[in-house]
Write an enzyme that holds these catalytic residues in place. Structure first.
Site, PDB file in Angstrom:
ATOM      1  N   CYS A   7      -2.029   2.168  18.588  1.00 14.85           N
ATOM      2  CA  CYS A   7      -3.008   1.483  18.113  1.00 14.85           C
ATOM      3  C   CYS A   7      -2.638   0.430  17.714  1.00 14.85           C
ATOM      4  CB  CYS A   7      -3.454   2.254  16.791  1.00 14.85           C
ATOM      5  SG  CYS A   7      -4.899   1.654  15.894  1.00 14.85           S
ATOM      6  N   GLN A  45      -3.759  14.383  16.050  1.00 15.08           N
ATOM      7  CA  GLN A  45      -2.820  13.290  16.363  1.00 15.08           C
ATOM      8  C   GLN A  45      -2.671  12.360  14.909  1.00 15.08           C
ATOM      9  OE1 GLN A  45      -3.807   8.873  17.382  1.00 15.08           O
ATOM     10  NE2 GLN A  45      -2.564   9.408  19.367  1.00 15.08           N
ATOM     11  N   LYS A  73       2.245   9.008  21.731  1.00 15.11           N
ATOM     12  CA  LYS A  73       1.375   8.041  22.595  1.00 15.11           C
ATOM     13  C   LYS A  73       1.914   6.536  22.213  1.00 15.11           C
ATOM     14  CE  LYS A  73      -3.238   7.225  24.312  1.00 15.11           C
ATOM     15  NZ  LYS A  73      -3.552   5.694  23.779  1.00 15.11           N
ATOM     16  N   MET A 100      -9.744   8.678  19.230  1.00 20.46           N
ATOM     17  CA  MET A 100     -10.499   7.489  19.497  1.00 20.46           C
ATOM     18  C   MET A 100     -11.023   7.662  17.858  1.00 20.46           C
ATOM     19  SD  MET A 100     -12.197   6.416  23.079  1.00 20.46           S
ATOM     20  CE  MET A 100     -12.683   8.018  23.415  1.00 20.46           C
ATOM     21  N   ALA A 101     -10.740   6.636  17.222  1.00 16.30           N
ATOM     22  CA  ALA A 101     -11.284   6.847  15.577  1.00 16.30           C
ATOM     23  C   ALA A 101     -12.818   6.668  15.621  1.00 16.30           C
ATOM     24  CB  ALA A 101     -10.707   5.637  14.968  1.00 16.30           C
ATOM     25  N   ASN A 160      -2.312   6.339  30.736  1.00 14.89           N
ATOM     26  CA  ASN A 160      -3.385   5.978  30.233  1.00 14.89           C
ATOM     27  C   ASN A 160      -3.693   4.697  30.320  1.00 14.89           C
ATOM     28  OD1 ASN A 160      -4.327   5.445  26.833  1.00 14.89           O
ATOM     29  ND2 ASN A 160      -5.789   6.176  28.277  1.00 14.89           N
ATOM     30  N   GLY A 161      -5.357   4.463  30.649  1.00 20.05           N
ATOM     31  CA  GLY A 161      -5.599   2.951  30.862  1.00 20.05           C
ATOM     32  C   GLY A 161      -6.410   2.730  32.178  1.00 20.05           C
ATOM     33  N   ASP A 162      -7.682   2.289  31.827  1.00 22.53           N
ATOM     34  CA  ASP A 162      -8.538   1.982  33.138  1.00 22.53           C
ATOM     35  C   ASP A 162      -8.679   3.202  33.932  1.00 22.53           C
ATOM     36  OD1 ASP A 162      -8.224  -0.667  32.175  1.00 22.53           O
ATOM     37  OD2 ASP A 162      -7.232  -1.448  33.971  1.00 22.53           O
TER      38      ASP A 162
END
Length: 384
Positions: free
Chosen positions: A114, A83, A154, A28-29, A216-218
């Site tokens: 992204c 990454q 990803k 995460m940036a 990935n997600g939630d």
């Protein structure tokens, strides 16, 4: 020690690296820098895989000063995971070879997920897998240049519901020697809104049985992670927004996957306050300036305090602190005996959805033609 029945059937392997439990920190940036990774690793007991912020390949090849700081790893980080974001196969290849030849990392992940406009308008991130030949060329260059280093990727489901790409992209990845795939169960158009499509993760796992698939997600709690594995058959989980202001989530995840649910305990505000000061301290040490570290920490304040009874004026005050003393004194004025708030385990971070995806002109006309995409499409600064 018991093993939960819904844990993956076999350990997650990323090339020569065994990731146990199969838990990965999502890049995460502006978030997953060395200090935050250190915090998460401390809570996990060193277990899991923690990936750097997204690094732009052009900036890396040009040895941009900010980028070279972002790829700094603590001596205790093993394996070191970077990454990369790139649009031009040649530049991606140069960046990967630089990492391999100079021993800058032990694992390389490629960003095709992204959704932010400054990335997709260049044809990068979640826009790129739509161009099948371009995706293949980038993966081929990366795997070739990486030598013995494992290369993973990803991605998202696609650009929008009319332009779904993840199954084609998964097959291309297998054919080009990618070691593992992580799928965020949303399209680029969804950004972080709505509900992640875990069924897509299950379909990808069935489609590419040759390599590990991570979901990935939630994932907002350790139980969510176990449920994702149980419902999708995925080989591991990637956690992003769920750990914002909650680095101890990795302690919960380790306990859950190891069958020690009784060891999961929510922190009090006093414990959270101590973690906040620790986080800000690590940032200052990393940057080399206490004040700049505290300023960088400001964006984390609301996430850490979510759900706690903290007045709006105090929240504002804590979000503009510029020294550790100021941060600590403000926190000490709170009712630190507050227990973890009910409902604070839910969604956090960005939740906007149904966005128009910004793409290069004519991007959707042909899913194979990638003319006009080249080195000039690379971003000149790091971040995502």
């Amino acid at each position: 020690m018991s093993t939960p029945s819904n844990a993956p059937a076999s350990p997650l392997r990323i090339g020569p690296h065994t990731v146990t439990p199969p838990v990965v920190l999502a890049p995460m940036a502006g978030i997953t820098n060395a200090p935050f990774r250190t915090l998460c690793r401390e809570f996990s007991g060193g277990k899991g895989l923690f990936v750097s912020e997204m690094i732009t390949t052009r900036a890396l090849v040009e040895r941009n000063e900010k980028t070279m700081q972002l790829i700094h790893f603590d001596a205790t980080e093993k394996p070191r995971s970077i990454q990369l974001y790139g649009v031009d196969p040649a530049t991606v290849g140069k960046a990967v070879r630089m990492i391999a030849e100079e021993g800058l990392a032990d694992h390389i992940d490629l960003n095709f997920g992204c959704p932010v406009p400054k990335v997709t308008r260049k044809g990068g991130g979640s826009a790129l897998p739509y161009k099948r030949h371009l995706l293949r060329a980038i993966l081929r260059e990366a795997v070739s240049g990486a030598g013995d280093l494992p290369v993973t990727m990803k991605m998202r489901k696609g650009i929008d519901d009319d332009h779904i790409t993840y199954l084609d992209a998964g097959r291309i990845a297998v054919e080009e020697g990618v070691t593992a795939i992580a799928l965020h169960g949303r399209t680029a158009a969804q950004h972080y809104g709505g509900t992640a499509d875990w069924d897509a993760i299950a379909r990808l796992k069935e489609h590419v049985p040759e390599i590990p698939v991570l979901g990935n997600g939630d994932i907002w709690s350790a139980q969510d992670a176990l449920r994702m594995v149980r419902e999708t058959g995925c080989d591991g989980v990637v956690v992003g927004r769920g750990c914002l202001g909650r680095p101890w989530l990795f302690s919960d995840l380790v306990a859950a996957f190891e069958g020690r649910a009784e060891d999961i305990a929510a922190p009090t505000l006093r414990e959270v306050a101590d973690i906040m000061v620790r986080h800000a301290t690590l940032l200052g040490e990393w940057i080399g300036d206490e004040s700049k570290g505290v300023v960088d920490f400001r964006k984390h304040v609301a996430w850490y305090l979510k759900g706690f009874a903290v007045g709006s004026e105090m929240r504002k005050r804590l979000a503009i602190t510029s020294s550790l003393v100021e941060l600590r004194s403000g926190l000490d004025e709170l009712d630190l005996d507050q227990p973890w708030p009910t409902g604070a385990d839910g969604p956090r971070g960005r939740t906007s959805g149904n966005n128009r995806v910004v793409l290069p002109d004519g991007w959707l006309k042909d899913p194979y033609d990638c003319a006009g995409v080249g080195e000039e499409a690379e971003l000149d600064t790091s971040g995502g």
